[in-house]
Structure formats: C-alpha cells, structure tokens
Design a protein around this motif. Sequence first.
Motif, PDB file in Angstrom:
ATOM      1  N   GLU A  82      43.274  39.990  69.736  1.00  0.00           N
ATOM      2  CA  GLU A  82      41.946  39.796  70.150  1.00  0.00           C
ATOM      3  C   GLU A  82      41.558  39.643  71.489  1.00  0.00           C
ATOM      4  O   GLU A  82      40.585  39.965  72.076  1.00  0.00           O
TER       5      GLU A  82
ATOM      6  N   LYS B 116      35.191  37.889  66.540  1.00  0.00           N
ATOM      7  CA  LYS B 116      36.054  36.791  65.834  1.00  0.00           C
ATOM      8  C   LYS B 116      36.273  35.893  66.793  1.00  0.00           C
ATOM      9  O   LYS B 116      36.738  34.638  66.540  1.00  0.00           O
TER      10      LYS B 116
ATOM     11  N   GLU C 203      33.556  33.587  68.019  1.00  0.00           N
ATOM     12  CA  GLU C 203      33.133  32.659  67.136  1.00  0.00           C
ATOM     13  C   GLU C 203      34.312  31.301  67.137  1.00  0.00           C
ATOM     14  O   GLU C 203      33.973  30.215  67.016  1.00  0.00           O
ATOM     15  N   SER C 204      35.400  31.774  67.213  1.00  0.00           N
ATOM     16  CA  SER C 204      36.796  30.778  67.471  1.00  0.00           C
ATOM     17  C   SER C 204      36.423  29.891  68.767  1.00  0.00           C
ATOM     18  O   SER C 204      36.625  28.579  68.595  1.00  0.00           O
TER      19      SER C 204
END
Length: 260
Positions: free
Chosen positions: A32, A45, A48-49
């Motif tokens: 990612e 993803k 948000e992490s």
Amino acid sequence: MAMKKGSLTVFLASGWKASLRSAAGGRDMAEEVAKAGKAGKCSLKLLESLRKRTHFTRQEIEALCRMYQKLVSSNTLIFSGGQCCVPPLSGISMSPAATVCEGLDRVVFRELLHNTFDLVTEEVLMDRIFCAFDRCNVGTIRLEEWVCGLSVFLRGTFEERTAFCFLVYDLNNDGYISKDEMFHLLRNCLVKQPQDEDPDEGVKDLVEMALRKLDSDHDGKVSFKDYQKAVKDEPLLLEAFGQCLPAETPCQTFISTLNS
C-alpha cells in the motif's frame, strides 16, 4: 571557548522504538505504501492507518502524501511567504524508483530541513535525524516514515519528542549515550579561541557536566531512563547535545500550508 547556537548554553546556565514503527499488516501494508508513493495519494487503508497512528487529520495526511510524491519525483519543496512551490534544484540526485524502497534520499531530506524547517545544525545531527526517520534503514525515507516522522516533528507529545531526541543522540543505536558519543556531539558546539591550547579539554569538561546532569544511576553513560528522568525534571535539557527539532514558527507555517 565560545558556545554555538543550539548547544549547551541553557544547560550550563541552569528503548524508544515505538513512534516511527512499521505499520501493522507487513507485506500488504508495504505494498500500500509503494502504491501510494507512486500515485501521490493515500489509499483508504493506508490513510486510516496513518490517521490512527499520527497527530494528523485525514486532509493533512492527503496533503503530506502529495507533498511526498513531489519531493520524490521532482525536487525539494521551498516555502516562500507561507506558500509551497516546487522549483528546479540543480545538483540534486534523486533516488531511482524501486517499489517499496523508493523514497526521499539524504540530499533531498537535508534540503527540506534547511529550507522548510529552517533547521541548521551539525553534520552528524543532520545525518542522525535522517536515520531517525528512516526506521527501515534502507537509505531512503518511505511514505509511511515521512508521515510518522513529521507527526513527531510537528505535533509530537513531550514523550515522543524525548524519545526522538534520544534516538538522534544515540549514535550507535545501542540504547545508551556514551561519553564518546557526548564528546563527538559536543565537540562541534565549541568555537576555538586563539588562546585555547587544547580545545578538547573544554569538551571533556562539558561531557563531565552532562553526565552529572543526566546520568542518574552513575554508571558512566546515559540510558533512555536516565535521559527521560532528566528531561522531565528539566525540559531545557531536551536538546542538550544539539538542535534536532524544528522551532515553533516554521512548524506552524508548514501546518498552515497543509490546511490551505
């Protein structure tokens, strides 16, 4: 001997590993990060992490991702009047694209510290700040490391900044600031005067004074626990061995640019 700016002027007058850790998710998250670096934006993803693990809003993280891509694919950013631009910068050698290892190299990162955060410090500290960001030790700063590192730089808690400074000063990463490391760090803080026959003697005196202030268990070296206790009792000791954090004004300018 005279003291340079950013050294022990105030000082004389009066196991961190968590903040920049790798993201959970291992290879999937690494993919990612690589995709986000190439695209210049964060996937949902990854975004948000990073939002959960930093002090940034979603909008700020997206802005940091765009900034990161400009730094990697073009040239260093220079701030003029609070505005961000990307002018050509001759002589800068960018790291070649290489999936996960693609990132900011030392030269570009140093330009960023100078031009954006007005951070002018000793050569050894500049290199150590880079290493503190480059947690994977691959020679470049990846997107995730960039965002997490700037979180400490711009909005880090007192505990996070204490941990960051200790990591910078622990030159060989063994969990201690030794007398030799103190000597190496403080030697550049002194300007030799004509009447000084042996400037190293003055540095040795500073090292002994530092030990008296920081070495609470008297074992001849400064552990993170020693450093943490000393800084908690006297916050001005945070950057006792040289400046490794930006001042408030350039931080606020940078943050305002993210939100503009």
